[in-house]
Motif scaffolding. Structure first.
Motif, PDB file in Angstrom:
ATOM      1  N   LEU A 172       0.565  -1.485   0.012  1.00  0.00           N
ATOM      2  CA  LEU A 172       0.280  -0.360   0.317  1.00  0.00           C
ATOM      3  C   LEU A 172       0.518   1.279   0.223  1.00  0.00           C
ATOM      4  O   LEU A 172       0.728   2.540  -0.465  1.00  0.00           O
ATOM      5  N   ARG A 173       1.895   1.244   0.943  1.00  0.00           N
ATOM      6  CA  ARG A 173       2.681   2.444   0.540  1.00  0.00           C
ATOM      7  C   ARG A 173       2.967   2.939   0.057  1.00  0.00           C
ATOM      8  O   ARG A 173       4.262   4.175  -0.989  1.00  0.00           O
ATOM      9  N   ALA A 174       3.792   1.676  -1.146  1.00  0.00           N
ATOM     10  CA  ALA A 174       4.450   1.991  -2.857  1.00  0.00           C
ATOM     11  C   ALA A 174       3.617   2.426  -3.476  1.00  0.00           C
ATOM     12  O   ALA A 174       3.984   2.187  -5.449  1.00  0.00           O
ATOM     13  N   THR A 175       2.566   3.078  -3.431  1.00  0.00           N
ATOM     14  CA  THR A 175       1.754   3.151  -4.141  1.00  0.00           C
ATOM     15  C   THR A 175       2.571   4.290  -5.619  1.00  0.00           C
ATOM     16  O   THR A 175       2.493   4.060  -6.437  1.00  0.00           O
ATOM     17  N   PRO A 176       2.970   5.572  -4.824  1.00  0.00           N
ATOM     18  CA  PRO A 176       3.415   6.387  -5.162  1.00  0.00           C
ATOM     19  C   PRO A 176       5.123   5.424  -6.609  1.00  0.00           C
ATOM     20  O   PRO A 176       5.242   6.429  -7.644  1.00  0.00           O
ATOM     21  N   ARG A 177       5.520   5.200  -6.237  1.00  0.00           N
ATOM     22  CA  ARG A 177       6.588   4.112  -6.799  1.00  0.00           C
ATOM     23  C   ARG A 177       6.390   3.013  -8.242  1.00  0.00           C
ATOM     24  O   ARG A 177       6.114   3.483  -8.877  1.00  0.00           O
ATOM     25  N   LEU A 178       4.907   2.290  -7.328  1.00  0.00           N
ATOM     26  CA  LEU A 178       3.415   1.723  -8.305  1.00  0.00           C
ATOM     27  C   LEU A 178       3.024   2.504  -9.247  1.00  0.00           C
ATOM     28  O   LEU A 178       3.705   1.854 -11.031  1.00  0.00           O
ATOM     29  N   LEU A 179       3.066   3.837  -9.267  1.00  0.00           N
ATOM     30  CA  LEU A 179       2.691   4.693  -9.972  1.00  0.00           C
ATOM     31  C   LEU A 179       4.034   5.268 -11.150  1.00  0.00           C
ATOM     32  O   LEU A 179       2.979   5.730 -12.371  1.00  0.00           O
ATOM     33  N   SER A 180       5.099   5.596 -10.532  1.00  0.00           N
ATOM     34  CA  SER A 180       5.958   5.615 -11.621  1.00  0.00           C
ATOM     35  C   SER A 180       6.249   4.720 -12.940  1.00  0.00           C
ATOM     36  O   SER A 180       6.553   5.240 -13.705  1.00  0.00           O
ATOM     37  N   LEU A 181       5.425   3.535 -12.831  1.00  0.00           N
ATOM     38  CA  LEU A 181       5.854   3.033 -14.245  1.00  0.00           C
ATOM     39  C   LEU A 181       4.275   3.348 -15.661  1.00  0.00           C
ATOM     40  O   LEU A 181       4.157   2.619 -16.424  1.00  0.00           O
ATOM     41  N   GLY A 182       4.421   4.399 -14.915  1.00  0.00           N
ATOM     42  CA  GLY A 182       2.463   5.236 -15.915  1.00  0.00           C
ATOM     43  C   GLY A 182       1.851   4.873 -15.870  1.00  0.00           C
ATOM     44  O   GLY A 182       1.462   4.839 -17.227  1.00  0.00           O
ATOM     45  N   PHE A 183       1.187   4.277 -15.276  1.00  0.00           N
ATOM     46  CA  PHE A 183      -0.627   3.205 -15.621  1.00  0.00           C
ATOM     47  C   PHE A 183      -1.002   3.226 -13.999  1.00  0.00           C
ATOM     48  O   PHE A 183      -0.601   3.812 -13.130  1.00  0.00           O
TER      49      PHE A 183
END
Length: 286
Positions: free
Chosen positions: A208-219
């Motif tokens: 859950l806390r990784a949301t910003p990092r996962l969003l960096s994938l562009g999706f």
């Protein structure tokens, strides 16, 4: 004998685009309809055609942007359902749901043949809890129908020792390669960290806390925490009592940039997101 299935690509694309269009402008809500006898939260409640249709209409009226229908529980310890049994639960319902729900419909399945059948009756999104990595036919089916897809992270077994965020990033790299090789456009893909799937409690929090990092994938990122056992520690341990934890987690994820939320309690989330959006849009005064 091989089935001959055809797709109304224009209709599929219309529902797909309605689902993705609000992303980035406001939180998008995916309402859940389980036509299963054994789902952890609402197993058996909507197994009949009439009950499932009524629930889908209620979710749409409450503010759902899309209705997600599943016929196999994926809770820990669930019993796998063969494709024919899965389709026997879905076939009496899906065409009517597509015609009557008033919002696009997605299918929660990891099986290619189930996805093909659902897409042939007008479903617009495939929500795959194995991220296109369990059945090699599912990505081609999505591409042929020109549907959208939610790619979820999953693991065969929990390993509390691993870096779960690195594992998710590697998993999504593989899934995105499969999607692109099949011909699925990046514009028609959302990612889901898979809260509650193959993760310890602490790893779920890390995901859950990784949301910003996962969003960096562009999706776009879909969050699915609704009523899950990661909230068992709340004072009210009943399933319904997990609404408070679900709302808190989803608002946290929304604040971090997540855009799509798969939930059982649509009206409550719509109201909470309206407050969230108003507060974020309010001008600051010095």
């Amino acid at each position: 004998m091989t089935e001959t299935l055809s797709f109304d690509r224009a209709a599929v694309a219309g529902g797909r685009d309605r689902f993705f269009a609000p992303v980035g402008r406001r939180p998008v809500i995916m309402g859940i309809v389980n036509v299963t006898p054994d789902s952890f939260s609402d197993g058996g409640l909507f197994a009949s055609r009439a009950a499932a249709l009524a629930q889908a209409r209620k979710l749409a009226a409450d503010g759902a942007d899309i209705v997600d229908v599943g016929a196999e529980s994926t809770r820990p310890g669930h019993t796998p359902v063969p494709p024919e049994a899965e389709w026997a639960r879905l076939e009496p319902l899906l065409a009517a749901l597509v015609a009557e729900a008033g919002v696009p419909v997605s299918i929660d399945t990891y099986k290619g043949i189930t996805a093909r059948r659902a897409l042939a009756v007008g479903v617009s999104i495939v929500n795959d809890v194995w991220g296109l990595q369990r059945d090699p036919d599912i990505a081609p089916a999505i591409a042929e129908a020109e549907a959208g897809v939610v790619i979820m992270h999953n693991r065969e077994a929990t390993d509390p020792e691993i870096d779960i965020v690195s594992d998710m990033l590697q998993f999504f790299d593989r899934s995105l390669e499969i999607a692109r090789r099949a011909g699925i456009s990046d514009a028609h893909i959302a990612l889901d960290p898979g809260i509650g799937f193959g993760k310890s409690r602490l790893q779920n929090y890390d995901a859950l806390r990784a949301t910003p990092r996962l969003l960096s994938l562009g999706f776009p990122l879909l969050i699915g925490v609704s009523r899950k056992s990661i909230f068992k520690g709340l004072p009210d341990g009943a399933i319904e009592g997990r609404l408070i934890g679900t709302l808190a987690a989803n608002l946290l994820a929304a604040g971090d940039g997540a855009q799509i939320f798969r939930v059982h309690d649509v009206a409550e989330h719509r109201a909470a997101f309206e407050v969230f959006s108003c507060l974020r849009a309010a001008p600051a005064k010095g």
